[in-house]
Design a protein around this motif. Sequence first.
Motif, PDB file in Angstrom:
ATOM      1  N   THR A  10       0.807  -1.229   0.000  1.00  0.00           N
ATOM      2  CA  THR A  10       0.000   0.000   0.000  1.00  0.00           C
ATOM      3  C   THR A  10       0.834   1.271   0.000  1.00  0.00           C
ATOM      4  OG1 THR A  10      -0.082   0.081   2.423  1.00  0.00           O
ATOM      5  CG2 THR A  10      -1.786  -1.213   1.306  1.00  0.00           C
ATOM      6  N   ASP A  41      -4.327  -4.208  11.491  1.00  0.00           N
ATOM      7  CA  ASP A  41      -3.083  -4.281  12.286  1.00  0.00           C
ATOM      8  C   ASP A  41      -2.889  -3.008  13.106  1.00  0.00           C
ATOM      9  OD1 ASP A  41      -2.562  -6.760  11.268  1.00  0.00           O
ATOM     10  OD2 ASP A  41      -1.170  -6.048   9.731  1.00  0.00           O
ATOM     11  N   GLU A  55      -3.751  -3.674   6.725  1.00  0.00           N
ATOM     12  CA  GLU A  55      -2.944  -2.649   7.393  1.00  0.00           C
ATOM     13  C   GLU A  55      -3.770  -1.910   8.440  1.00  0.00           C
ATOM     14  OE1 GLU A  55      -0.665   1.545   6.293  1.00  0.00           O
ATOM     15  OE2 GLU A  55      -1.021   0.051   4.723  1.00  0.00           O
ATOM     16  N   TYR A  56      -5.036  -1.620   8.120  1.00  0.00           N
ATOM     17  CA  TYR A  56      -5.915  -0.910   9.049  1.00  0.00           C
ATOM     18  C   TYR A  56      -6.203  -1.757  10.290  1.00  0.00           C
ATOM     19  CZ  TYR A  56     -10.036   1.558  10.790  1.00  0.00           C
ATOM     20  OH  TYR A  56     -10.934   2.233  11.581  1.00  0.00           O
ATOM     21  N   LYS A  70      -6.129   5.565   1.381  1.00  0.00           N
ATOM     22  CA  LYS A  70      -6.360   4.408   2.256  1.00  0.00           C
ATOM     23  C   LYS A  70      -7.633   4.607   3.079  1.00  0.00           C
ATOM     24  CE  LYS A  70      -1.373   3.605   2.801  1.00  0.00           C
ATOM     25  NZ  LYS A  70      -0.258   3.573   3.789  1.00  0.00           N
TER      26      LYS A  70
END
Length: 370
Positions: A38, A98, A95-96, A46
């Motif tokens: 990303t 985490d 990613e969000y 994002k």
Amino acid sequence: MMDDAAMMSFNSPMTQSDFGGMADDTDFVSDRAAPNGTQHLSGLQKSAIIVRVLIAEGVDMKLSSLSPRMQEDLTHTMGKMRLVDRTTMNAVVSEYVDMLEQVGLSFPDGLDGALSLLDGRLDAGATEQLRILARGASGRDPWADIELAPDADLIPLLESESTVVGAVVLSKLSIDKAAGILAQLPPDLAQALAISVAKTEDIDPDTVARIGAALAQQVTDKPVRAFVKPSTKRVGEILNSSTTALRDRLLAGLEGLDQGFATGVRKSIFTFQDIPTRIAARDVPALMREIPSDDMMFIIAANAEEDQPSLEFLLSNMSKRVADTMREDATALPVPSPKQKDEIMARVMGAVRAMIDAGTLTLTSLDEED
């Protein structure tokens, strides 16, 4: 749900170049050009992907809790995203997730947010001081509000505050504004404030900012009034349109109940008898063009003693030929009844008030006469 803190964690690395670098003509976002997942996406991109995924899953998003700037930027970004491939979407969601798992606490952004969080838990005095600070830090210059405030609002503040605070105010105001206010203060206070200006040399900027924020709050935080005009003026305007008998009777009653209020009402009343003292001679020709000549001739025909000074003032400041014609024609008219005369006077004064409202006629202030 996503809050400002979560958004900021995505958006913190974003710069103006990030936002400007998003291809407006690109309808498809893919991670194939970015092997690191990303990293090719901006923080706002994002965030837009996360919001779109949650909406698609039926989550009731309360984006109104975000700051106005964040809502605006997010909306613009979502309008440019178009299509995102599944691999990119999954990478952003991972990613969000985490990031959320690593977050222990999130704090509100800014002093206003902190005050809202601590509402009811702080001492009232401390809360008020912090709100004053928050207002001063909002980007709006409180001294601009103070500069624009009417003198009538600032003078009572200067009379109630310490001389040091007053000296700071005078020092921050424009020279003309400060001089005008100083001239309206009691001589002793004006002298004390002038001397206290010397004591402002060592005042730090934070203190000046606190003073400005506190005073600006006092001059701007006023209750909304239902009526713009003061009560004395409103009653005076009503009596202006009343008959002479009713006006005199009500004024006599007001004087018996409240002498001060009655005096204010009298200053707001403008009758035919007030014309010589309230209208300039140079404005008479313009006024006479608005008053029907028949009405003037009937007033002359009435030959009332109380009207003579006003009639003489008007007739002597207009064309002599026209004035003589009016006097001569009035002799052929019948004397109007009291009711007819009140109706005529109402029309004449209505013409005067219409000119005043239009700004073509200015009355001399009774205070100036005094």
